[in-house]
Design a protein around this motif. Structure first.
Motif, short mmCIF file in Angstrom:
data_model
loop_
_atom_site.label_atom_id
_atom_site.label_comp_id
_atom_site.label_asym_id
_atom_site.label_seq_id
_atom_site.Cartn_x
_atom_site.Cartn_y
_atom_site.Cartn_z
N MET A 138 -7.99 -34.21 96.58
CA MET A 138 -8.78 -33.56 97.60
C MET A 138 -9.95 -34.46 97.97
O MET A 138 -10.66 -34.96 97.11
N SER A 139 -10.16 -34.63 99.24
CA SER A 139 -11.29 -35.41 99.73
C SER A 139 -12.34 -34.45 100.30
O SER A 139 -12.04 -33.67 101.21
N TYR A 140 -13.55 -34.52 99.75
CA TYR A 140 -14.63 -33.66 100.25
C TYR A 140 -15.04 -34.08 101.66
O TYR A 140 -15.37 -33.24 102.49
N LYS A 141 -14.99 -35.38 101.94
CA LYS A 141 -15.31 -35.85 103.29
C LYS A 141 -14.32 -35.29 104.30
O LYS A 141 -14.71 -34.84 105.38
N ALA A 142 -13.04 -35.34 103.95
CA ALA A 142 -12.01 -34.81 104.86
C ALA A 142 -12.18 -33.30 105.03
O ALA A 142 -12.06 -32.78 106.15
N SER A 143 -12.45 -32.60 103.94
CA SER A 143 -12.65 -31.14 104.02
C SER A 143 -13.83 -30.81 104.94
O SER A 143 -13.74 -29.91 105.78
N LEU A 144 -14.92 -31.55 104.78
CA LEU A 144 -16.09 -31.32 105.61
C LEU A 144 -15.78 -31.64 107.07
O LEU A 144 -16.17 -30.90 107.98
N GLY A 145 -15.04 -32.71 107.29
CA GLY A 145 -14.62 -33.07 108.65
C GLY A 145 -13.75 -32.01 109.29
O GLY A 145 -13.84 -31.76 110.50
N ASP A 146 -12.89 -31.37 108.49
CA ASP A 146 -12.04 -30.29 109.01
C ASP A 146 -12.84 -29.02 109.26
O ASP A 146 -12.57 -28.28 110.20
#
Length: 111
Positions: free
Chosen positions: A1-9
């Motif tokens: 899981m990427s927190y950056k990707a989650s935040l971007g989504d």
């Protein structure tokens, strides 16, 4: 899981949701805006409180948003860890699990 990707989504999802709920989003936004400045507590201190609550109630998206805000405000890893220690005190075992997620989010988002 990427927190950056989650935040971007999350950001565009929240923006679309806020557009869909109109006046309710504006009201919530007004509450948030009223807390951004310094008062008896600094804005940074209020973000620390918000992060602790986010961990205690297990709101992963809240953890990401408040961690990102704290990074922008110059919060150190040590400050974040101390807030998370208080969240563990208040949240018990679940505080340990979500506190570890919050610290991992800090590490990834500040890298």
């Amino acid at each position: 899981m990427s927190y950056k990707a989650s935040l971007g989504d999350l950001k565009p999802q929240v923006k679309r949701f806020n557009a869909a709920i109109g006046e309710t989003a504006k009201g919530f936004g007004a509450i948030a805006a009223s807390l951004r400045g310094d008062g008896a507590l600094s804005h940074k201190q209020k973000e620390f409180v918000a992060l602790g609550i986010a961990v205690a109630i297990r709101c992963e998206p809240c953890i990401l948003f408040h961690t990102e805000a704290l990074i922008r405000m110059g919060a150190t890893r040590e400050e974040v860890a101390e807030v998370l220690a208080v969240a563990v005190e208040m949240g018990g075992g679940p505080g340990v699990m979500y506190g570890s997620k919050a610290l991992a989010a800090y590490d990834e988002l500040s890298a």
